[in-house]
Scaffold this active site. Structure first.
Site, PDB file in Angstrom:
ATOM      1  N   GLU A  36     -39.889  -6.655 -19.939  1.00 40.05           N
ATOM      2  CA  GLU A  36     -40.409  -6.382 -20.945  1.00 40.05           C
ATOM      3  C   GLU A  36     -40.280  -7.823 -21.798  1.00 40.05           C
ATOM      4  OE1 GLU A  36     -39.505  -3.564 -23.834  1.00 40.05           O
ATOM      5  OE2 GLU A  36     -41.565  -3.814 -24.798  1.00 40.05           O
ATOM      6  N   TYR A  94     -46.554   4.832 -34.075  1.00 40.64           N
ATOM      7  CA  TYR A  94     -46.245   3.044 -33.260  1.00 40.64           C
ATOM      8  C   TYR A  94     -46.619   2.469 -32.369  1.00 40.64           C
ATOM      9  CZ  TYR A  94     -43.143   1.112 -29.436  1.00 40.64           C
ATOM     10  OH  TYR A  94     -42.391   0.798 -28.628  1.00 40.64           O
ATOM     11  N   ARG A 117     -33.874   1.456 -18.745  1.00 40.22           N
ATOM     12  CA  ARG A 117     -34.927   0.384 -19.657  1.00 40.22           C
ATOM     13  C   ARG A 117     -33.258  -0.232 -20.642  1.00 40.22           C
ATOM     14  NH1 ARG A 117     -37.909  -1.940 -21.062  1.00 40.22           N
ATOM     15  NH2 ARG A 117     -38.805  -1.349 -22.786  1.00 40.22           N
ATOM     16  N   GLU A 168     -34.141   2.475 -23.768  1.00 40.48           N
ATOM     17  CA  GLU A 168     -33.639   1.571 -24.572  1.00 40.48           C
ATOM     18  C   GLU A 168     -32.350   1.501 -25.213  1.00 40.48           C
ATOM     19  OE1 GLU A 168     -37.993   0.804 -25.825  1.00 40.48           O
ATOM     20  OE2 GLU A 168     -37.195   1.611 -27.282  1.00 40.48           O
ATOM     21  N   GLU A 201     -42.964   5.828 -20.073  1.00 37.12           N
ATOM     22  CA  GLU A 201     -41.687   5.656 -20.902  1.00 37.12           C
ATOM     23  C   GLU A 201     -41.245   6.576 -22.639  1.00 37.12           C
ATOM     24  OE1 GLU A 201     -41.828   1.015 -22.397  1.00 37.12           O
ATOM     25  OE2 GLU A 201     -39.749   1.767 -23.296  1.00 37.12           O
ATOM     26  N   ASP A 215     -45.493   3.535 -23.940  1.00 40.65           N
ATOM     27  CA  ASP A 215     -44.212   3.895 -24.692  1.00 40.65           C
ATOM     28  C   ASP A 215     -45.000   5.153 -25.480  1.00 40.65           C
ATOM     29  OD1 ASP A 215     -42.164   4.052 -25.430  1.00 40.65           O
ATOM     30  OD2 ASP A 215     -41.729   2.224 -26.218  1.00 40.65           O
ATOM     31  N   ARG A 258     -48.643  -2.765 -21.140  1.00 38.25           N
ATOM     32  CA  ARG A 258     -48.114  -1.568 -22.239  1.00 38.25           C
ATOM     33  C   ARG A 258     -49.244  -1.658 -23.568  1.00 38.25           C
ATOM     34  NH1 ARG A 258     -43.809  -0.680 -26.374  1.00 38.25           N
ATOM     35  NH2 ARG A 258     -45.188  -1.894 -27.882  1.00 38.25           N
ATOM     36  N   TRP A 284     -38.950   8.730 -34.441  1.00 32.30           N
ATOM     37  CA  TRP A 284     -39.935   8.223 -34.362  1.00 32.30           C
ATOM     38  C   TRP A 284     -39.698   6.936 -32.757  1.00 32.30           C
ATOM     39  CZ3 TRP A 284     -38.529   2.202 -33.645  1.00 32.30           C
ATOM     40  CH2 TRP A 284     -39.805   1.356 -34.471  1.00 32.30           C
ATOM     41  N   HIS A 307     -41.803   6.880 -27.211  1.00 30.32           N
ATOM     42  CA  HIS A 307     -41.381   6.061 -28.491  1.00 30.32           C
ATOM     43  C   HIS A 307     -40.924   7.411 -28.422  1.00 30.32           C
ATOM     44  CE1 HIS A 307     -39.954   3.515 -31.126  1.00 30.32           C
ATOM     45  NE2 HIS A 307     -39.860   2.851 -30.052  1.00 30.32           N
TER      46      HIS A 307
HETATM   47  O1  KDG Z   1     -35.898  -2.024 -32.375  1.00 34.17           O
HETATM   48  C1  KDG Z   1     -37.038  -1.179 -31.763  1.00 34.17           C
HETATM   49  C2  KDG Z   1     -37.768  -1.297 -30.775  1.00 34.17           C
HETATM   50  O2  KDG Z   1     -37.209  -2.426 -30.172  1.00 34.17           O
HETATM   51  C3  KDG Z   1     -38.490  -0.589 -30.115  1.00 34.17           C
HETATM   52  O3  KDG Z   1     -39.612   0.583 -31.097  1.00 34.17           O
HETATM   53  C4  KDG Z   1     -39.715  -1.477 -28.994  1.00 34.17           C
HETATM   54  O4  KDG Z   1     -39.453   0.938 -27.754  1.00 34.17           O
HETATM   55  C5  KDG Z   1     -39.823  -0.405 -27.800  1.00 34.17           C
HETATM   56  C6  KDG Z   1     -40.358  -1.007 -26.662  1.00 34.17           C
HETATM   57  O5  KDG Z   1     -39.906  -0.636 -25.089  1.00 34.17           O
HETATM   58  O6  KDG Z   1     -40.262  -2.290 -26.738  1.00 34.17           O
HETATM   59 MG    MG Z   2     -39.894   1.498 -25.263  1.00 31.63          MG
END
Ligand code: KDG
Ligand code: MG
Length: 399
Positions: free
Chosen positions: A336, A159, A280, A259, A233, A207, A147, A399, A209
């Site tokens: 992951e 991030y 995810r 996630e 992602e 990612d 990643r 975030w 995010h």
């Molecule tokens: O607690 C937040 C994290 O788990 C996250 O920011 C991690 O986006 C993430 C990832 O893909 O591992």
């Molecule tokens: Mg993520």
């Protein structure tokens, strides 16, 4: 067999983890992960105050019935706190059942469908040279897929870039900054440089995010097509499933999401309309092994694969549960794996192994994870928040 005790163990061997330990009258115990990064105490209270009293005296073998009674019986369904608490119970009961059977959990899930579990690791850098060093370090550790996260020119904190960016941050959240236009201009250049340096064959992931609108994500997906990503992602905020229709209709870059999802209902449009390629969710935040197995079976009907969330804030207990599932299901995609500190591994000694970028759950009965409660107690919970994110004019952003 009866449940005679259940307790919540909070520990911070570098970052916070919440673990449920269930004990039976026959001396068999089970562990479950209930860690909800930044909101740990809410899940600990949910378990201690509302769930543990209900477990006393019940039959640990009735996993599905226990799950349904915790989910339906609360009336207030879903949500990360509820589902992390239910997950911990579900995983601890699977741990007990597999220990009683004398088998590693994956055998109860249908047995191995593969020899080992492919992972991806995290590489990041504030600029291209730092990123290349980080990619080389992950490759040297054996990771078969990487990643890639980078700094954005003009932004201070982005991030995924600072080391341990999402680790414990103290009593107030760190404030990161964001500029979507600058990010969209920069990222294709980064992937161009990475492909030139590391060649066409290395699976690369990214990612976003949750930071883009659907039209921005559609454009990014198109711009990244020449660099053949394994996936993009969380390109848009997870609440808006319909937004993925627009993204999907504009790009062939594979999409991964989920996630922060808690139940299959968050995926209904995404899976049934085939708007994504990877699901995810983490065992820990999705209610445990039982519902995640059902999600993977639903996803398989649409040729969608698994990619269980596995950052540092999933404990080794939650990670082990994921690895057993990964080994057993047919539609496994990738896992992951960010790894843990030595101290965390000492608090949670485990049978699973990480070799040449691949995980295996090991052959110990159950999950194959222990909990050193004395060591855990020596590293007590510390208040910690995830960062927050603001645009250049101060507006709060995802975030
Ligand atoms: O607690 C937040 C994290 O788990 C996250 O920011 C991690 O986006 C993430 C990832 O893909 O591992
Ligand atoms: Mg993520």
């Amino acid at each position: 067999m009866k449940i005679v005790d259940a307790r919540v163990v909070l520990t911070s061997p570098g970052r916070n983890f919440v673990t449920l330990r269930i004990e039976t009258d026959e001396g068999v115990t089970g562990l479950g992960d209930a860690t909800l990064n930044g909101r740990e105490l809410a899940v600990a209270s949910y378990l201690r105050d509302h769930v543990v009293p209900l477990l006393m005296g019940s039959d640990p073998h009735r996993i599905e019935d226990t799950w349904q009674s915790l989910y339906r019986g609360a009336y207030w369904r879903r949500g990360p706190v509820t589902m992390a608490a239910i997950a911990a119970v579900d995983v601890a009961l699977w741990d007990i059942k597999a220990k009683v059977a004398g088998l590693p959990l994956y055998q109860l899930l249908g047995g191995a469908s593969r020899e080992r579990v492919r992972t991806y690791g995290h590489a990041s850098g504030r600029d291209i040279p730092e990123l290349f060093d980080s990619i080389r370090a992950r490759l040297a550790e054996g990771y078969p897929a990487i990643r890639v996260q980078t700094g954005v020119p003009g932004l201070k904190l982005v991030y995924g870039v600072r080391p341990a960016q999402d680790a414990a941050q103290g009593a107030r959240p760190v404030v990161e900054d964001w500029d979507t236009a600058a990010y969209l201009r920069n990222l294709p250049k980064v992937f161009d440089a990475v492909r030139q340096e590391f060649g066409p064959g290395l699976p690369l992931l990214h990612d976003a995010h949750h930071r883009l609108t659907p039209i921005q994500a559609a454009r990014l997906g198109k711009d990244l097509e020449p660099y053949d990503l394994f996936w993009l992602e969380d390109c848009t905020p997870a609440e808006n499933q319909e937004g993925l229709r627009l993204v999907r209709s504009h790009t062939t870059t594979p999409l991964a999401i989920g996630e922060v999802f808690n139940t299959v209902f968050d995926y209904q449009t995404l899976i049934s309309e085939q708007l994504i390629d990877y699901v995810r969710s983490a065992v820990t935040h999705f209610g445990g092994v039982s519902p995640l197995r059902k999600l993977f079976d639903f996803a398989a009907q649409h040729q969608i694969k698994s990619a269980v969330h596995g950052p540092e804030d999933i404990s080794p207990v939650g990670m082990a549960a994921a690895i057993h599932l990964d080994l057993a299901i047919h539609n496994f995609g990738i896992q992951e794996y960010a790894g843990y500190t030595e101290l965390t591994d000492a608090v949670f000694p485990h049978a699973y192994t990480f070799t040449d970028g691949h995980l295996h759950p090991g052959e110990a009965p159950g999950l194959g994870v222990g909990l050193d409660e004395e060591l855990a107690a020596a590293h007590p919970y510390e208040a910690a928040y995830l960062p927050i994110n603001r645009l250049q004019d101060g507006t709060i952003h995802d975030w």
